[in-house]
Design a protein around this motif. Structure first.
Motif, PDB file in Angstrom:
ATOM      1  N   PHE A 171       0.798  -1.227   0.240  1.00 57.60           N
ATOM      2  CA  PHE A 171       0.005  -0.185  -0.274  1.00 57.60           C
ATOM      3  C   PHE A 171       1.142   1.201   0.287  1.00 57.60           C
ATOM      4  O   PHE A 171       0.507   2.155  -0.377  1.00 57.60           O
ATOM      5  CB  PHE A 171      -1.169   0.225   1.125  1.00 57.60           C
ATOM      6  N   SER A 172       2.150   1.504   1.203  1.00 57.05           N
ATOM      7  CA  SER A 172       2.910   2.669   0.848  1.00 57.05           C
ATOM      8  C   SER A 172       3.566   2.730  -0.926  1.00 57.05           C
ATOM      9  O   SER A 172       3.769   3.768  -1.101  1.00 57.05           O
ATOM     10  CB  SER A 172       3.937   2.086   1.550  1.00 57.05           C
ATOM     11  N   ASP A 173       3.217   1.725  -1.795  1.00 60.85           N
ATOM     12  CA  ASP A 173       3.576   2.238  -3.180  1.00 60.85           C
ATOM     13  C   ASP A 173       2.954   2.713  -3.916  1.00 60.85           C
ATOM     14  O   ASP A 173       2.779   3.322  -5.422  1.00 60.85           O
ATOM     15  CB  ASP A 173       3.823   1.101  -4.053  1.00 60.85           C
ATOM     16  N   MET A 174       1.101   2.574  -3.645  1.00 60.43           N
ATOM     17  CA  MET A 174       0.625   3.878  -4.052  1.00 60.43           C
ATOM     18  C   MET A 174       0.527   5.590  -4.099  1.00 60.43           C
ATOM     19  O   MET A 174       1.801   5.929  -3.594  1.00 60.43           O
ATOM     20  CB  MET A 174      -0.655   3.492  -3.377  1.00 60.43           C
ATOM     21  N   PRO A 186     -10.766  12.672  -2.091  1.00 57.88           N
ATOM     22  CA  PRO A 186     -10.834  12.894  -0.466  1.00 57.88           C
ATOM     23  C   PRO A 186     -10.936  11.218  -0.383  1.00 57.88           C
ATOM     24  O   PRO A 186     -10.799  11.070   1.098  1.00 57.88           O
ATOM     25  CB  PRO A 186     -11.898  13.767  -0.319  1.00 57.88           C
ATOM     26  N   ASN A 187     -11.764  10.143  -0.633  1.00 56.25           N
ATOM     27  CA  ASN A 187     -11.836   9.003  -0.581  1.00 56.25           C
ATOM     28  C   ASN A 187     -11.326   8.023  -0.432  1.00 56.25           C
ATOM     29  O   ASN A 187     -11.391   6.513  -0.026  1.00 56.25           O
ATOM     30  CB  ASN A 187     -13.538   8.340  -1.637  1.00 56.25           C
ATOM     31  N   CYS A 188      -9.872   8.438  -1.215  1.00 53.74           N
ATOM     32  CA  CYS A 188      -8.514   7.702  -1.035  1.00 53.74           C
ATOM     33  C   CYS A 188      -7.427   8.246  -0.419  1.00 53.74           C
ATOM     34  O   CYS A 188      -6.505   8.882  -0.836  1.00 53.74           O
ATOM     35  CB  CYS A 188      -7.937   7.245  -2.238  1.00 53.74           C
ATOM     36  N   PRO A 189      -7.344   8.592   0.711  1.00 49.36           N
ATOM     37  CA  PRO A 189      -6.484   8.759   1.426  1.00 49.36           C
ATOM     38  C   PRO A 189      -5.104   8.342   1.840  1.00 49.36           C
ATOM     39  O   PRO A 189      -5.379   6.679   1.211  1.00 49.36           O
ATOM     40  CB  PRO A 189      -7.036   8.777   2.730  1.00 49.36           C
ATOM     41  N   PRO A 190      -4.556   8.488   2.275  1.00 49.39           N
ATOM     42  CA  PRO A 190      -2.941   7.349   1.796  1.00 49.39           C
ATOM     43  C   PRO A 190      -3.270   6.562   2.802  1.00 49.39           C
ATOM     44  O   PRO A 190      -3.716   6.652   4.196  1.00 49.39           O
ATOM     45  CB  PRO A 190      -1.647   8.922   2.449  1.00 49.39           C
ATOM     46  N   PRO A 191      -1.878   5.427   2.871  1.00 48.94           N
ATOM     47  CA  PRO A 191      -2.816   4.646   3.598  1.00 48.94           C
ATOM     48  C   PRO A 191      -2.192   4.436   5.355  1.00 48.94           C
ATOM     49  O   PRO A 191      -0.728   5.722   5.076  1.00 48.94           O
ATOM     50  CB  PRO A 191      -1.821   3.516   3.525  1.00 48.94           C
ATOM     51  N   SER A 192      -2.706   4.329   5.980  1.00 48.12           N
ATOM     52  CA  SER A 192      -1.970   4.364   7.715  1.00 48.12           C
ATOM     53  C   SER A 192      -0.741   3.712   8.076  1.00 48.12           C
ATOM     54  O   SER A 192      -0.428   2.815   6.647  1.00 48.12           O
ATOM     55  CB  SER A 192      -2.826   4.101   9.195  1.00 48.12           C
ATOM     56  N   CYS A 219     -13.600   1.962 -13.417  1.00 47.50           N
ATOM     57  CA  CYS A 219     -12.968   3.523 -13.256  1.00 47.50           C
ATOM     58  C   CYS A 219     -10.977   2.913 -13.771  1.00 47.50           C
ATOM     59  O   CYS A 219     -10.595   2.119 -13.820  1.00 47.50           O
ATOM     60  CB  CYS A 219     -12.800   4.616 -11.948  1.00 47.50           C
ATOM     61  N   ASP A 220     -10.768   4.746 -14.604  1.00 44.51           N
ATOM     62  CA  ASP A 220      -9.367   4.315 -14.685  1.00 44.51           C
ATOM     63  C   ASP A 220      -8.476   4.463 -13.206  1.00 44.51           C
ATOM     64  O   ASP A 220      -9.014   5.024 -13.150  1.00 44.51           O
ATOM     65  CB  ASP A 220      -8.956   5.188 -15.455  1.00 44.51           C
ATOM     66  N   THR A 221      -7.993   3.423 -12.891  1.00 42.45           N
ATOM     67  CA  THR A 221      -7.383   3.907 -12.196  1.00 42.45           C
ATOM     68  C   THR A 221      -5.091   3.277 -11.996  1.00 42.45           C
ATOM     69  O   THR A 221      -4.585   4.241 -13.342  1.00 42.45           O
ATOM     70  CB  THR A 221      -6.908   2.145 -11.560  1.00 42.45           C
ATOM     71  N   PHE A 222      -4.767   4.375 -11.555  1.00 36.28           N
ATOM     72  CA  PHE A 222      -3.496   4.595 -10.881  1.00 36.28           C
ATOM     73  C   PHE A 222      -2.210   3.311 -11.380  1.00 36.28           C
ATOM     74  O   PHE A 222      -1.206   3.359 -12.274  1.00 36.28           O
ATOM     75  CB  PHE A 222      -3.007   4.858  -9.543  1.00 36.28           C
ATOM     76  N   TRP A 223      -3.186   2.648 -11.935  1.00 37.43           N
ATOM     77  CA  TRP A 223      -2.125   0.975 -12.171  1.00 37.43           C
ATOM     78  C   TRP A 223      -2.010   0.794 -13.507  1.00 37.43           C
ATOM     79  O   TRP A 223      -1.841  -0.479 -14.072  1.00 37.43           O
ATOM     80  CB  TRP A 223      -1.998  -0.119 -11.448  1.00 37.43           C
ATOM     81  N   GLY A 224      -3.158   1.856 -14.704  1.00 38.85           N
ATOM     82  CA  GLY A 224      -3.209   1.549 -15.869  1.00 38.85           C
ATOM     83  C   GLY A 224      -4.166   0.885 -16.400  1.00 38.85           C
ATOM     84  O   GLY A 224      -4.148   0.679 -17.418  1.00 38.85           O
ATOM     85  N   ALA A 225      -4.539   0.086 -15.665  1.00 41.37           N
ATOM     86  CA  ALA A 225      -6.140  -0.394 -16.027  1.00 41.37           C
ATOM     87  C   ALA A 225      -7.359   0.117 -15.748  1.00 41.37           C
ATOM     88  O   ALA A 225      -7.521   0.616 -14.906  1.00 41.37           O
ATOM     89  CB  ALA A 225      -6.402  -2.027 -15.197  1.00 41.37           C
ATOM     90  N   TYR A 226      -8.636  -0.671 -16.090  1.00 43.01           N
ATOM     91  CA  TYR A 226      -9.890  -0.038 -16.523  1.00 43.01           C
ATOM     92  C   TYR A 226     -10.662  -0.937 -15.252  1.00 43.01           C
ATOM     93  O   TYR A 226     -10.572  -2.503 -15.363  1.00 43.01           O
ATOM     94  CB  TYR A 226     -10.547   0.264 -17.614  1.00 43.01           C
TER      95      TYR A 226
END
Length: 146
Positions: A35-38, A44-50, A117-124
């Motif tokens: 999760f730290s690699d994100m 605002p619905n996707c906060p950084p990992p704790s 939806c489109d994601t940060f890893w390049g997928a739908y």
């Protein structure tokens, strides 16, 4: 034609489990990420990992024959999973249109909790629980990995 693979979710021991599976089946992990690699998100619905979640596995895959065993850990936002109810079916499609068709068809009457939806890893990508309680993931890779 879509392909289907099992997706396992763990409560913090995904890496341990997949290292065990790798020792039994052999092979290599084409991808293992925490999760730290994100990357940071403006959503605002996707906060950084704790700090607790940062070292948990976000995604791992292990090819076994013609199937890919995939997995991740739960995190504080999703809560712990109940062992026995921690398996999803992951569908990899050949197009966005096929993704939309399968997502819309299979999620009818169910709970589409992450729309396509489109994601940060390049997928739908999207996730839902169908009307029978089965968890599904639909994924289309814009640029398939070699």
């Amino acid at each position: 034609m879509a392909s289907i693979n099992p997706y396992l979710i763990f409560n913090g021991n995904c890496e341990e489990a997949f290292l065990f599976y790798k020792s039994v089946f052999g092979g290599e992990f084409p991808y293992i990420g925490k999760f730290s690699d994100m990357p940071p998100s403006d959503d605002p619905n996707c906060p950084p990992p704790s700090a607790e979640d940062a070292n948990r596995i976000m995604h791992v895959s292990l090819p076994i024959g013609n199937t890919i065993l995939m997995g991740s850990d739960s995190h504080s936002q999703s809560g712990d999973v109940v062992i026995g109810a921690n398996v999803s079916i992951s569908i990899n499609t050949e197009s966005r249109a096929e993704s939309d068709r399968l997502f819309n068809g299979l999620s009818a009457g169910g709970n589409p909790f992450m729309p396509m939806c489109d994601t940060f890893w390049g997928a739908y990508f999207g996730m839902f629980v169908d009307k029978f309680g089965i968890h599904w993931m639909v994924n289309f890779d814009e640029a398939p990995q070699k």
